[in-house]
Design a protein around this motif. Structure first.
Motif, PDB file in Angstrom:
ATOM      1  N   SER A  26     -11.175   8.539   9.935  1.00  0.00           N
ATOM      2  CA  SER A  26     -12.345   9.400  10.624  1.00  0.00           C
ATOM      3  C   SER A  26     -11.439  10.190  11.498  1.00  0.00           C
ATOM      4  O   SER A  26     -10.451   9.872  12.086  1.00  0.00           O
ATOM      5  N   HIS A  27     -11.978  11.341  11.635  1.00  0.00           N
ATOM      6  CA  HIS A  27     -11.229  12.359  12.417  1.00  0.00           C
ATOM      7  C   HIS A  27     -11.354  12.275  13.886  1.00  0.00           C
ATOM      8  O   HIS A  27     -11.030  12.912  14.739  1.00  0.00           O
ATOM      9  N   THR A  28     -12.487  11.406  14.189  1.00  0.00           N
ATOM     10  CA  THR A  28     -12.938  11.112  15.638  1.00  0.00           C
ATOM     11  C   THR A  28     -12.866   9.694  15.821  1.00  0.00           C
ATOM     12  O   THR A  28     -13.629   8.993  15.174  1.00  0.00           O
ATOM     13  N   TYR A  29     -12.068   8.915  16.786  1.00  0.00           N
ATOM     14  CA  TYR A  29     -11.827   7.524  16.764  1.00  0.00           C
ATOM     15  C   TYR A  29     -13.320   6.847  17.460  1.00  0.00           C
ATOM     16  O   TYR A  29     -13.722   5.861  16.600  1.00  0.00           O
ATOM     17  N   ALA A  30     -14.137   7.494  17.799  1.00  0.00           N
ATOM     18  CA  ALA A  30     -15.212   6.981  18.454  1.00  0.00           C
ATOM     19  C   ALA A  30     -16.540   6.993  17.233  1.00  0.00           C
ATOM     20  O   ALA A  30     -17.436   6.252  17.293  1.00  0.00           O
ATOM     21  N   LYS A  31     -15.942   7.568  16.242  1.00  0.00           N
ATOM     22  CA  LYS A  31     -16.969   7.391  15.036  1.00  0.00           C
ATOM     23  C   LYS A  31     -16.570   6.534  13.954  1.00  0.00           C
ATOM     24  O   LYS A  31     -17.059   6.360  13.046  1.00  0.00           O
ATOM     25  N   GLY A  32     -15.306   5.825  14.206  1.00  0.00           N
ATOM     26  CA  GLY A  32     -14.498   5.152  13.273  1.00  0.00           C
ATOM     27  C   GLY A  32     -14.885   3.627  12.671  1.00  0.00           C
ATOM     28  O   GLY A  32     -16.034   3.420  13.452  1.00  0.00           O
ATOM     29  N   GLU A  33     -14.553   3.078  11.803  1.00  0.00           N
ATOM     30  CA  GLU A  33     -15.051   2.053  11.057  1.00  0.00           C
ATOM     31  C   GLU A  33     -15.097   0.795  12.053  1.00  0.00           C
ATOM     32  O   GLU A  33     -15.791   0.217  12.054  1.00  0.00           O
ATOM     33  N   ASP A  34     -14.038   0.848  12.872  1.00  0.00           N
ATOM     34  CA  ASP A  34     -13.895  -0.237  13.838  1.00  0.00           C
ATOM     35  C   ASP A  34     -15.226  -0.184  14.930  1.00  0.00           C
ATOM     36  O   ASP A  34     -15.181  -1.185  15.657  1.00  0.00           O
ATOM     37  N   GLN A  35     -15.863   0.791  14.996  1.00  0.00           N
ATOM     38  CA  GLN A  35     -16.792   0.929  16.067  1.00  0.00           C
ATOM     39  C   GLN A  35     -18.085   0.281  15.625  1.00  0.00           C
ATOM     40  O   GLN A  35     -19.236   0.301  16.420  1.00  0.00           O
ATOM     41  N   TYR A  36     -18.358   0.086  14.463  1.00  0.00           N
ATOM     42  CA  TYR A  36     -19.574  -0.454  13.557  1.00  0.00           C
ATOM     43  C   TYR A  36     -19.435  -1.832  13.077  1.00  0.00           C
ATOM     44  O   TYR A  36     -18.205  -2.053  12.349  1.00  0.00           O
ATOM     45  N   VAL A 428     -22.918 -10.466  10.215  1.00  0.00           N
ATOM     46  CA  VAL A 428     -22.080 -10.331   8.863  1.00  0.00           C
ATOM     47  C   VAL A 428     -20.812  -9.678   9.216  1.00  0.00           C
ATOM     48  O   VAL A 428     -20.748  -8.377   9.530  1.00  0.00           O
ATOM     49  N   GLY A 429     -19.571 -10.464   8.933  1.00  0.00           N
ATOM     50  CA  GLY A 429     -18.284  -9.783   9.089  1.00  0.00           C
ATOM     51  C   GLY A 429     -17.859  -9.749  10.398  1.00  0.00           C
ATOM     52  O   GLY A 429     -18.194 -10.381  11.454  1.00  0.00           O
ATOM     53  N   ARG A 430     -16.676  -8.966  10.718  1.00  0.00           N
ATOM     54  CA  ARG A 430     -15.884  -9.019  12.075  1.00  0.00           C
ATOM     55  C   ARG A 430     -16.854  -8.148  13.070  1.00  0.00           C
ATOM     56  O   ARG A 430     -17.582  -7.322  12.591  1.00  0.00           O
ATOM     57  N   PRO A 431     -16.562  -8.173  14.180  1.00  0.00           N
ATOM     58  CA  PRO A 431     -17.003  -7.613  15.301  1.00  0.00           C
ATOM     59  C   PRO A 431     -16.452  -6.258  15.393  1.00  0.00           C
ATOM     60  O   PRO A 431     -15.550  -6.044  14.736  1.00  0.00           O
ATOM     61  N   THR A 432     -17.001  -5.480  16.310  1.00  0.00           N
ATOM     62  CA  THR A 432     -16.815  -4.141  16.460  1.00  0.00           C
ATOM     63  C   THR A 432     -15.572  -4.274  17.649  1.00  0.00           C
ATOM     64  O   THR A 432     -15.193  -5.337  18.247  1.00  0.00           O
ATOM     65  N   GLN A 433     -14.939  -3.126  17.944  1.00  0.00           N
ATOM     66  CA  GLN A 433     -13.760  -3.077  18.937  1.00  0.00           C
ATOM     67  C   GLN A 433     -13.927  -1.749  19.802  1.00  0.00           C
ATOM     68  O   GLN A 433     -14.489  -1.046  19.260  1.00  0.00           O
ATOM     69  N   VAL A 434     -13.006  -1.988  20.787  1.00  0.00           N
ATOM     70  CA  VAL A 434     -13.296  -0.618  21.542  1.00  0.00           C
ATOM     71  C   VAL A 434     -11.988   0.449  20.997  1.00  0.00           C
ATOM     72  O   VAL A 434     -10.953  -0.042  20.452  1.00  0.00           O
ATOM     73  N   VAL A 435     -12.109   1.516  21.385  1.00  0.00           N
ATOM     74  CA  VAL A 435     -11.250   2.661  21.065  1.00  0.00           C
ATOM     75  C   VAL A 435      -9.747   2.466  21.637  1.00  0.00           C
ATOM     76  O   VAL A 435      -8.643   2.346  20.774  1.00  0.00           O
ATOM     77  N   PHE A 436      -9.870   2.222  23.043  1.00  0.00           N
ATOM     78  CA  PHE A 436      -8.744   2.486  23.515  1.00  0.00           C
ATOM     79  C   PHE A 436      -7.978   1.008  23.802  1.00  0.00           C
ATOM     80  O   PHE A 436      -8.160   0.501  24.830  1.00  0.00           O
ATOM     81  N   ARG A 437      -7.213   0.415  22.510  1.00  0.00           N
ATOM     82  CA  ARG A 437      -6.562  -0.539  22.715  1.00  0.00           C
ATOM     83  C   ARG A 437      -5.107  -0.235  22.189  1.00  0.00           C
ATOM     84  O   ARG A 437      -4.856   0.746  21.278  1.00  0.00           O
ATOM     85  N   ARG A 438      -4.258  -0.953  22.816  1.00  0.00           N
ATOM     86  CA  ARG A 438      -2.822  -0.662  22.561  1.00  0.00           C
ATOM     87  C   ARG A 438      -2.468  -1.102  21.121  1.00  0.00           C
ATOM     88  O   ARG A 438      -1.631  -0.341  20.328  1.00  0.00           O
ATOM     89  N   PHE A 439      -2.757  -2.086  20.684  1.00  0.00           N
ATOM     90  CA  PHE A 439      -2.692  -2.599  19.352  1.00  0.00           C
ATOM     91  C   PHE A 439      -3.749  -2.937  18.590  1.00  0.00           C
ATOM     92  O   PHE A 439      -5.103  -3.125  18.902  1.00  0.00           O
ATOM     93  N   ASN A 440      -3.210  -2.967  17.012  1.00  0.00           N
ATOM     94  CA  ASN A 440      -4.551  -3.088  16.122  1.00  0.00           C
ATOM     95  C   ASN A 440      -4.745  -4.723  15.840  1.00  0.00           C
ATOM     96  O   ASN A 440      -5.468  -5.227  15.009  1.00  0.00           O
ATOM     97  N   ASN A 441      -3.935  -5.717  16.584  1.00  0.00           N
ATOM     98  CA  ASN A 441      -4.077  -7.042  16.418  1.00  0.00           C
ATOM     99  C   ASN A 441      -4.784  -7.684  16.850  1.00  0.00           C
ATOM    100  O   ASN A 441      -4.964  -9.057  16.911  1.00  0.00           O
ATOM    101  N   GLY A 442      -5.778  -7.085  17.553  1.00  0.00           N
ATOM    102  CA  GLY A 442      -6.966  -7.662  18.288  1.00  0.00           C
ATOM    103  C   GLY A 442      -6.357  -8.589  19.580  1.00  0.00           C
ATOM    104  O   GLY A 442      -6.824  -9.651  19.849  1.00  0.00           O
ATOM    105  N   ASP A 443      -5.211  -8.019  20.413  1.00  0.00           N
ATOM    106  CA  ASP A 443      -4.882  -8.865  21.251  1.00  0.00           C
ATOM    107  C   ASP A 443      -5.872  -8.802  22.686  1.00  0.00           C
ATOM    108  O   ASP A 443      -5.705  -9.183  23.389  1.00  0.00           O
ATOM    109  N   GLY A 444      -7.043  -7.732  22.382  1.00  0.00           N
ATOM    110  CA  GLY A 444      -7.940  -7.966  23.263  1.00  0.00           C
ATOM    111  C   GLY A 444      -7.578  -7.153  24.553  1.00  0.00           C
ATOM    112  O   GLY A 444      -8.368  -7.327  25.568  1.00  0.00           O
ATOM    113  N   ARG A 445      -6.322  -6.471  24.707  1.00  0.00           N
ATOM    114  CA  ARG A 445      -6.097  -5.844  25.832  1.00  0.00           C
ATOM    115  C   ARG A 445      -6.963  -4.482  26.029  1.00  0.00           C
ATOM    116  O   ARG A 445      -6.584  -3.334  25.877  1.00  0.00           O
ATOM    117  N   ALA A 446      -8.304  -4.708  26.102  1.00  0.00           N
ATOM    118  CA  ALA A 446      -9.188  -3.500  26.010  1.00  0.00           C
ATOM    119  C   ALA A 446      -9.751  -2.860  27.307  1.00  0.00           C
ATOM    120  O   ALA A 446     -10.836  -3.488  27.722  1.00  0.00           O
TER     121      ALA A 446
END
Ligand SMILES: Cc1ncc(COP(=O)(O)O)c(C=O)c1O
Length: 473
Positions: A26-36, A428-446
């Motif tokens: 998505s061209h805007t992070y806040a609209k991205g798949e990981d936000q929903y 159903v499925g995985r939870p959402t995440q915050v945009v400003f995270r350093r890694f995509n591996n869910g290290d939770g430093r958000a």
């Protein structure tokens, strides 16, 4: 067949394709798949008023309104007509278009600043303000408010977030932070960096009003220490007051920035301010070096300025702001009652100013939770409401508010069960995440967030006042 493939077949296919073609899909992070959550519309086909339809034909009442850029409603007729008329005459010429002056007049009459320059995105405007302040003061350091989640896509700000890869340390060191409503933190900055701060930039409010004359005190300190005060009205402009939160709080910043609702979804932003500073971007002064203030190929497209004029006229002639506050107040009341009815009022909170509400989702231990946020999103989407936040528009009428409260009531019934027995039976499925995270591996430093997803900043502000929760609405 899974519920996802049944209800979101086309969305799923587009998401797969989008992931291949667009980093983040998505061209805007806040609209991205990981936000929903996964049971969510992946792509929108069209919108009208406060309704949107996804590519699978599902209809929703929408809150969020294009990251708060749509204040009047989707495809608002007078704005669309003004844009159509402008487009018939061409959108970009070799010399300035007449509408550039018309739009500047309308804007300055409404906001009350002395000069304005239009551009496309809010980030252009805030970064232009920072450059101008540095040029005017001859200083390098900039201070931004740590409680406000976003100011610009440019390095001077992104360097302060956990997603700062690619930004040199030398640049990162030039931005320092202070806290909202904490005048001691501002004084401390000036003490630690004497004669080095070019500007302080902050939003006038994120739901919590300035306490003990905070804004005025910041202004006094800026004047005393020779720094400029920049108020970022990207969100507060056209929501707190038609003339901006600066009017509401009775403060005249040196520079201020607008965007988002200024064009009701069209791409137009503004850097406005006092002539003494703005003139440095002009052609007349000889006493100081010229500043490359803002100058882009598409900065003054005629149809975007036409959208801005039509939008501003609506705010001037109709009680838009009152409507936003009224509908937001009804929503907050109805949702708070529903939360109490289901016994979840300690775990689901509506926060912010009625014209710009958000919500916080807290787990059984009272901790901010992306998992509970995901469940809430999933259950409201199931009931025909898309609400990453609770941001109303001029077209959110009583029917929309009533239907939303009903949907939230249903969603909170599920939420209450999940608080008893865990989310796994319901989400159903995985939870959402915050945009400003350093890694995509869910290290939770958000520890940072987007304006649409307040959860992470809630992590940082829990235990403080509830209005602080609203800091990221
Ligand atoms: C307060 C604030 N300032 C600046 C910006 C940047 O605006 P844009 O995304 O239009 O560049 C945003 C965007 O969310 C914002 O919320």
């Amino acid at each position: 067949m899974s519920e996802q493939s049944l209800r979101f077949r086309k969305s799923v296919r587009l998401q797969e394709r989008g992931r291949e073609l667009i980093p983040g899909g998505s061209h805007t992070y806040a609209k991205g798949e990981d936000q929903y959550p996964i049971l969510a519309p992946g792509f929108i086909e069209r919108g009208l008023g406060c309704h949107v339809w996804d590519v699978d034909g599902n209809e929703y009442i929408e809150f969020g309104m294009g990251n708060r850029s749509v204040g009047l409603g989707h495809a608002y007729p007078t704005v669309v007509r003004a844009v159509e008329t402008a487009l018939q005459g061409g959108s970009n010429f070799t010399r300035p278009a007449r509408i550039e002056v018309d739009c500047a007049e309308t804007f300055l009459e409404l906001i009350g600043a002395q000069m304005v320059k239009f551009c496309k995105d809010g980030s252009d405007a805030t970064s232009g303000a920072v450059r101008l302040a540095r040029a005017y003061t001859g200083r390098d350091l900039v201070a931004c408010c740590a409680d406000h989640p976003f100011f610009s896509t440019d390095d001077w700000f992104i360097g302060t977030t956990p997603m700062n890869a690619g930004i040199p340390e030398a640049v990162r060191k030039l931005t320092v932070t202070f806290r909202y409503n904490d005048i001691a933190s501002v004084k401390d900055l000036f003490d630690r960096h004497p004669g080095r701060l070019a500007a302080l930039i902050l939003e006038p409010s994120r739901g919590d009003d300035p306490v003990d004359g905070f804004l005025h005190e910041v202004q006094r300190l800026c004047r005393e220490k020779g720094a400029l005060l920049i108020l970022d009205e990207m969100i507060t402009g056209f929501r707190w007051h038609a003339a901006g939160a600066q009017k509401l709080y009775g403060i005249e910043p040196d520079l201020s920035t607008f965007g988002k609702a200024l064009g009701n979804g069209f791409s137009v932003s503004a850097l406005a301010g006092k002539r003494e500073y703005m003139r440095l971007g002009g052609l007349e002064h000889t006493d100081r070096p010229r500043v490359f203030l803002l100058s882009t190929t598409h900065g003054a497209e005629t149809h975007a300025l036409a959208a801005a004029i039509a939008t501003m006229r609506t705010y001037q002639n109709e009680a838009v702001i009152e409507h936003l506050h009224r509908q937001g107040t009804k929503l907050r009341k109805g949702i708070a009652e529903a939360a109490r009815r289901h016994g979840v009022d300690g775990h689901f909170k509506v926060v912010g100013r009625p014209c710009c509400l958000a919500y916080a989702t807290l787990d059984p231990n009272g901790k901010p939770s992306q998992t509970y946020r995901s469940l809430f999103l999933q259950e409201t989407i199931r009931r025909g409401v898309l609400m990453p936040s609770l941001v109303v528009s001029y077209t959110h009428d009583d029917t929309a508010v009533m239907k939303t409260i009903e949907a939230v009531d249903g969603a909170l019934a599920v939420y209450a069960q999940a608080l008893e027995s865990g989310t796994s039976r319901f989400l159903v499925g995985r939870p959402t995440q915050v945009v400003f995270r350093r890694f995509n591996n869910g290290d939770g430093r958000a520890d940072m967030t987007t304006p649409e997803n307040p959860q992470a900043a809630n992590n940082a502000t829990m235990g403080q006042s509830e209005t602080r929760l609203a800091a990221t609405s």
